[in-house]
Design a protein around this motif. Structure first.
Motif, PDB file in Angstrom:
ATOM      1  N   GLY A  17       0.279  -6.248  -9.908  1.00  0.00           N
ATOM      2  CA  GLY A  17      -0.151  -5.178  -9.027  1.00  0.00           C
ATOM      3  C   GLY A  17       0.019  -5.533  -7.564  1.00  0.00           C
ATOM      4  N   THR A  18      -0.226  -4.565  -6.695  1.00  0.00           N
ATOM      5  CA  THR A  18      -0.031  -4.772  -5.265  1.00  0.00           C
ATOM      6  C   THR A  18      -1.158  -4.147  -4.448  1.00  0.00           C
TER       7      THR A  18
ATOM      8  N   THR B 192      -3.613   0.906  -0.027  1.00  0.00           N
ATOM      9  CA  THR B 192      -3.129   1.482  -1.286  1.00  0.00           C
ATOM     10  C   THR B 192      -3.021   0.389  -2.334  1.00  0.00           C
TER      11      THR B 192
ATOM     12  N   TYR C 170      -2.155  -0.698  -6.413  1.00  0.00           N
ATOM     13  CA  TYR C 170      -1.310  -0.244  -7.517  1.00  0.00           C
ATOM     14  C   TYR C 170      -1.297  -1.276  -8.631  1.00  0.00           C
ATOM     15  N   HIS C 171      -1.350  -0.776  -9.849  1.00  0.00           N
ATOM     16  CA  HIS C 171      -1.119  -1.613 -11.033  1.00  0.00           C
ATOM     17  C   HIS C 171      -0.492  -0.727 -12.098  1.00  0.00           C
ATOM     18  N   PRO C 172       0.519  -1.242 -12.797  1.00  0.00           N
ATOM     19  CA  PRO C 172       1.210  -0.407 -13.789  1.00  0.00           C
ATOM     20  C   PRO C 172       0.338   0.102 -14.922  1.00  0.00           C
TER      21      PRO C 172
ATOM     22  N   SER D 248      -2.324   2.022 -15.289  1.00  0.00           N
ATOM     23  CA  SER D 248      -3.233   3.063 -14.783  1.00  0.00           C
ATOM     24  C   SER D 248      -4.078   2.601 -13.602  1.00  0.00           C
ATOM     25  N   ASN D 249      -3.456   1.799 -12.735  1.00  0.00           N
ATOM     26  CA  ASN D 249      -4.148   1.292 -11.542  1.00  0.00           C
ATOM     27  C   ASN D 249      -5.435   0.546 -11.888  1.00  0.00           C
TER      28      ASN D 249
ATOM     29  N   SER E  33      -5.050   4.960  -4.294  1.00  0.00           N
ATOM     30  CA  SER E  33      -4.174   4.267  -5.238  1.00  0.00           C
ATOM     31  C   SER E  33      -2.843   4.988  -5.307  1.00  0.00           C
ATOM     32  N   ALA E  34      -1.862   4.308  -5.852  1.00  0.00           N
ATOM     33  CA  ALA E  34      -0.511   4.848  -5.896  1.00  0.00           C
ATOM     34  C   ALA E  34      -0.321   5.790  -7.089  1.00  0.00           C
ATOM     35  N   GLY E  35       0.710   6.630  -6.991  1.00  0.00           N
ATOM     36  CA  GLY E  35       1.071   7.510  -8.091  1.00  0.00           C
ATOM     37  C   GLY E  35       0.260   8.784  -8.124  1.00  0.00           C
TER      38      GLY E  35
ATOM     39  N   CYS F  44      -8.073   5.058 -10.925  1.00  0.00           N
ATOM     40  CA  CYS F  44      -8.352   3.667 -11.290  1.00  0.00           C
ATOM     41  C   CYS F  44      -8.965   3.606 -12.680  1.00  0.00           C
TER      42      CYS F  44
END
Length: 249
Positions: free
Chosen positions: A2-3, A16, A18-20, A22-23, A53-55, A60
């Motif tokens: 994640g970032t 922001t 992010y994690h693949p 579902s954050n 969060s992203a997307g 989260c």
């Protein structure tokens, strides 16, 4: 892993994450978020923080399920659950107003992050759920932050119905969300308008009102870690181990 990315513009810092998955948050990402909030708290070029969060999916999904499965002893468990305690305390200590952009569903720790924001924007898809009791633990660490926003009765209702999604309308009525919109586009339009207005206010006045908003929470520096220890013990129980294996399968 994640970032965490931060953009600063017009005295507004937008964080922001992010994690693949579902954050969701592994421990390492929670620590990065904690460090970033602490750093921005001392940045004189920043007067407002935005947490997003992203997307366009989930806001989260809470703590990393894979990391939860890997917990093998009490110390690991206590450290694991201390991750959200670190973030919530960083948000609580931060002298800047923190605005939450909750564009999608929030589960467990994600609800805790939403509750630790000072003002929140959400959409009609931003449903919430506290699922912890279903796997033999509980939302112990985030409870003080959530109860502070929605009260003990609503917190109890969420906790004791761990498989039930509460709607964004419910969250708005209970006080977790401040404003709710039909779409992400409408949310962002209103968010930008709000931030531009907030950025014109007296920074010292905002810092003082932040102290008032979080009055009588200093004991969280101890309380949240005591709660993390409870979850760290319960996660090792036979009930939880069986429940986690069931979820894994």
């Amino acid at each position: 892993m994640g970032t965490i990315e931060t953009n600063i513009s017009n005295n507004i810092a937008t964080i922001t994450f992010y994690h693949p998955s579902s954050n969701s948050f592994p421990s390492s990402l929670l620590q990065k978020l904690t460090n970033e909030i602490d750093s921005l708290s001392k940045n004189d070029l920043v007067s407002i923080l935005v947490l997003k969060s992203a997307g366009d999916g989930a806001f989260c999904a809470g703590a990393s399920f894979n990391e939860l499965l890997a917990v093998s002893n009490y110390e690991e468990g206590s450290d694991f659950f201390s991750g959200f305690a670190n973030v919530i305390n960083a948000m609580r200590r931060c002298p800047k107003i923190i605005v939450g952009r909750i564009h999608g569903k929030a589960v467990g720790g994600g609800v805790g992050l939403s509750a630790a924001c000072d003002y929140t924007f959400a959409t009609t898809k931003s449903d919430i759920k506290l699922s912890e009791i279903a796997i033999g633990i509980g939302p112990f660490v985030i409870e003080p932050a959530v109860s502070r926003k929605i009260g003990k009765v609503a917190m109890s209702e969420m906790t004791l119905t761990p498989t039930v999604w509460k709607t964004s309308k419910w969250a708005l009525e209970k006080g977790l969300y401040t404003e709710v919109f039909e779409s992400i586009e409408a949310l962002d339009e209103r968010l930008n308008e709000y931030l531009n207005e907030l950025a014109t206010y007296n920074y010292e006045a905002l810092a003082e009102i932040k102290k008032v908003l979080w009055q009588d929470t200093q004991h969280w520096e101890t309380l949240l870690y005591e709660r993390a220890a409870i979850s760290g013990r319960l996660v090792l129980s036979d009930f939880t181990k069986k429940a986690l294996e069931k979820f894994k399968k």
